[in-house]
Design an enzyme around this catalytic site. Structure first.
Site, short mmCIF file in Angstrom:
data_model
loop_
_atom_site.label_atom_id
_atom_site.label_comp_id
_atom_site.label_asym_id
_atom_site.label_seq_id
_atom_site.Cartn_x
_atom_site.Cartn_y
_atom_site.Cartn_z
N LEU A 157 0.85 -1.20 0.00
CA LEU A 157 0.00 0.00 0.00
C LEU A 157 0.88 1.25 0.00
O LEU A 157 1.62 1.50 0.95
CB LEU A 157 -0.91 0.02 1.23
CG LEU A 157 -1.75 -1.25 1.47
CD1 LEU A 157 -2.64 -1.06 2.69
CD2 LEU A 157 -2.59 -1.59 0.23
N ALA A 179 -0.28 4.46 -1.70
CA ALA A 179 -1.01 5.52 -2.41
C ALA A 179 -1.29 6.73 -1.53
O ALA A 179 -1.68 7.78 -2.03
CB ALA A 179 -2.33 4.97 -2.94
N ARG A 232 0.88 14.13 7.04
CA ARG A 232 1.59 14.47 8.28
C ARG A 232 3.10 14.71 8.05
O ARG A 232 3.78 15.22 8.93
CB ARG A 232 1.38 13.35 9.31
CG ARG A 232 -0.05 13.29 9.84
CD ARG A 232 -0.37 11.98 10.54
NE ARG A 232 -0.65 10.89 9.61
CZ ARG A 232 -0.94 9.64 9.97
NH1 ARG A 232 -0.96 9.32 11.25
NH2 ARG A 232 -1.20 8.72 9.05
N ASP A 258 5.16 2.33 4.18
CA ASP A 258 5.81 3.28 5.09
C ASP A 258 6.42 2.61 6.31
O ASP A 258 6.58 3.22 7.36
CB ASP A 258 4.82 4.38 5.51
CG ASP A 258 3.66 3.85 6.35
OD1 ASP A 258 3.51 2.61 6.49
OD2 ASP A 258 2.88 4.67 6.88
N GLY A 284 -3.18 1.58 15.55
CA GLY A 284 -4.38 0.77 15.75
C GLY A 284 -4.11 -0.27 16.83
O GLY A 284 -3.06 -0.90 16.84
N ARG A 339 35.70 17.41 -7.64
CA ARG A 339 34.42 17.48 -8.36
C ARG A 339 34.35 16.41 -9.44
O ARG A 339 35.32 15.70 -9.70
CB ARG A 339 34.26 18.89 -8.91
CG ARG A 339 34.06 19.92 -7.79
CD ARG A 339 34.17 21.33 -8.31
NE ARG A 339 33.32 21.56 -9.47
CZ ARG A 339 33.50 22.54 -10.35
NH1 ARG A 339 34.47 23.41 -10.18
NH2 ARG A 339 32.70 22.67 -11.38
N ASN A 367 40.85 27.84 -17.16
CA ASN A 367 40.26 26.96 -18.18
C ASN A 367 39.02 27.55 -18.84
O ASN A 367 38.46 26.95 -19.74
CB ASN A 367 39.91 25.60 -17.56
CG ASN A 367 38.85 25.71 -16.47
OD1 ASN A 367 38.74 26.73 -15.80
ND2 ASN A 367 38.08 24.67 -16.30
N ALA A 376 57.94 30.80 -10.90
CA ALA A 376 56.88 31.20 -9.96
C ALA A 376 56.26 32.51 -10.42
O ALA A 376 56.95 33.39 -10.90
CB ALA A 376 57.47 31.34 -8.56
#
Ligand code: UD1
Ligand code: MG
Length: 459
Positions: free
Chosen positions: A8, A10, A15, A102, A139, A330, A383, A420
């Site tokens: 289930l 859906a 909340r 869930d 429940g 990166r 670059n 340098a």
């Protein structure tokens, strides 16, 4: 033991107070629904169907091949969802396992046990229950002389029912035909004016059918309805992942401060200091030491590397490499074996060859660096001209002087040197020195002259 499964998924998840479907919220890098489907896989079910509704397209997108979905729109409660799921199965007879999307802490082992219990007890319905010190919101399982007679939702429960600590996990096994006939009888006559799947239990029990409950460890009963509950289940899942790695021989100074996605591989004898975050497809090799404070996403780190205070995304770090403290790797960064990227260095789309070093304060982008080359402090590959990116190629055994600007596209030959502070706009041949800076001149007696002038100006 054969079974069919309805998941289930859906519900709106109001909340959670977020724009995302509840079952797509992630814990340790995996959506709640994927955790549940991972456990369901252990049932080897003939058929698994997921009831989708809220954000249906996004939810369907995470379903593995072979798992079907059926649309519940609008969503009139768990009983309505179960009815739609049952109708969506190719065969709705025999044992039907229902699992909510869930409950990410549910294990395959517990599902198999529940199904076995259902068979062994010849029940029409078998509920998975937990005993909770604080049952608020769940429940309650109502028993009469030991037998399960009903499940009462928190909002519909009388005071004495609220005192019951045995709660429904929302995981059940039903006989398909008895489930279908009971679902035809449920109504929306309750506090939420929804069709409750839980009402099936009372209907079957009143009709004289056998309903049993199997109580499992309380941890598995944690459903996710709020962000607070999501944080709580994430902590438990993280602890399960870290415990498995510790058992495998990974060292952690403080396991509570190591954050590893379910999709990550860490080899035995790796060492993890606090505040290490490993996410996505990351692989960490044996003997490698990470942290403190390292974030690694979708990257591969070899063996015996050392990475401190660093962020890396989609990068590859070779065996025995050193990274950090304070480095940013990166996408497209490849550090070869034994290379070093040091402090305040950013690298993107570049290869640093074996034994080469970029030790301090540099930006290296779109560059290829050969073997045993040293990049002086403060060097920048220039670059980008504002329109396009260009490549820099640096050979083997090169010494780039400190604070060199390498204006790409540019190539520095093997064994070459740059002075340098140079701005290098043209290629430097193999073995040559490339230097571009004004000759220095000294002005003798400058300090005395400057002071004299200042005194005169003051009068
Ligand atoms: C439900 C149970 C409760 C149990 C608790 C355990 C009911 C009425 N109550 O309450 O007894 O203690 O789970 O966590 O079943 N869903 C749909 N369609 C809908 C409504 C819900 O597919 O129309 C799905 C949700 O996406 C969710 C699952 O069913 O995955 C459970 O729904 P939820 O609203 O979370 O029920 P609870 O209030 O937690
Ligand atoms: Mg719930």
């Amino acid at each position: 033991m054969s079974a069919r499964v309805i998941v289930l998924a859906a519900g709106k998840g109001v909340r959670m107070r977020s724009g995302t479907a509840k079952v797509l919220h992630e814990a340790c890098g995996r959506s709640l629904l994927e955790w549940v489907l991972g456990a369901v896989a252990d049932l080897d079910a003939e058929e698994t169907i997921v009831v989708v509704g809220h954000h249906a397209r996004e939810v369907e997108a995470v379903l593995p091949v072979g798992i079907e979905s059926v649309l519940q729109d609008p969503q009139h409660g768990t009983g309505h969802a179960a009815r739609i799921g049952l109708a969506g199965l190719a065969d709705g007879t025999g044992p039907i396992v229902i699992v909510p999307g869930d409950m990410p802490l549910i294990t395959g082992e517990a599902l198999v046990m529940l199904l076995e219990h259902h068979h062994a007890s010849s029940s029409a319905a078998t509920i998975m229950s937990v005993d909770l010190a604080d049952p608020l919101g769940y429940g309650r399982v109502v028993r009469d002389a030991g037998s399960v007679v009903a499940i009462v939702e928190e909002r519909d429960a009388a005071a004495e029912e609220r005192a019951i600590t045995e709660v429904n996990t929302s995981v059940y096994v039903f006989d398909g035909e008895q489930l279908a006939s009971a679902l035809d009888k449920i109504t929306t006559d309750n506090a939420q004016t929804e069709y409750y799947l839980t009402d099936v239990v009372g209907i079957l029990s009143s009709a004289g059918a056998k309903v049993t409950a199997l109580t499992v460890p309380a941890e598995m009963g944690n459903g996710v309805n709020t962000q607070t509950q999501l944080a709580a289940v994430s902590t438990i899942l993280r602890d399960r992942i870290n415990t498995a790695l510790l058992e495998d021989g990974v060292w952690m100074l403080d396991p509570a401060r190591v954050y590893i996605d379910a999709s990550v591989t860490v080899e035995p004898s790796a060492m993890l200091y606090p505040d290490v975050y490993l996410t996505g497809t990351t692989i960490v090799g044996a003997g490698t030491c990470l942290g403190p404070n390292v974030q690694v996403h979708d990257s591969k780190i070899g063996q015996r590397a050392v990475v401190q205070q660093a962020v890396m995304v989609d990068a590859m770090v070779g065996d025995d490499a050193l990274v950090g403290p304070f480095a940013y790797l990166r996408p497209g960064t490849v550090l070869a074996r034994g290379s070093k990227v040091g402090t305040y260095v950013e690298i993107k789309g570049s290869t640093v060859g074996p034994g080469s070093k970029v030790p301090h304060l540099s930006y290296i982008g779109d560059a290829t660096i050969g073997e045993r080359t040293n990049i002086g402090a403060g060097t920048i590959t220039v670059n980008y001209d504002g329109y396009r990116k260009y490549a820099t190629t640096i050979g083997n055994r090169v010494r780039i002087g400190s604070d060199t600007m390498l204006i790409a596209p540019v190539t520095i030959g093997d064994d070459a040197v740059t002075g340098a502070g140079s701005v290098i706009t043209d290629d430097v041949p193999d073995g040559a020195l490339g230097v571009s800076r004004d000759p220095q001149r000294n002005i003798d007696g400058y300090a005395d002259k400057r002071r004299k002038r200042a005194d005169e100006e003051q009068g």
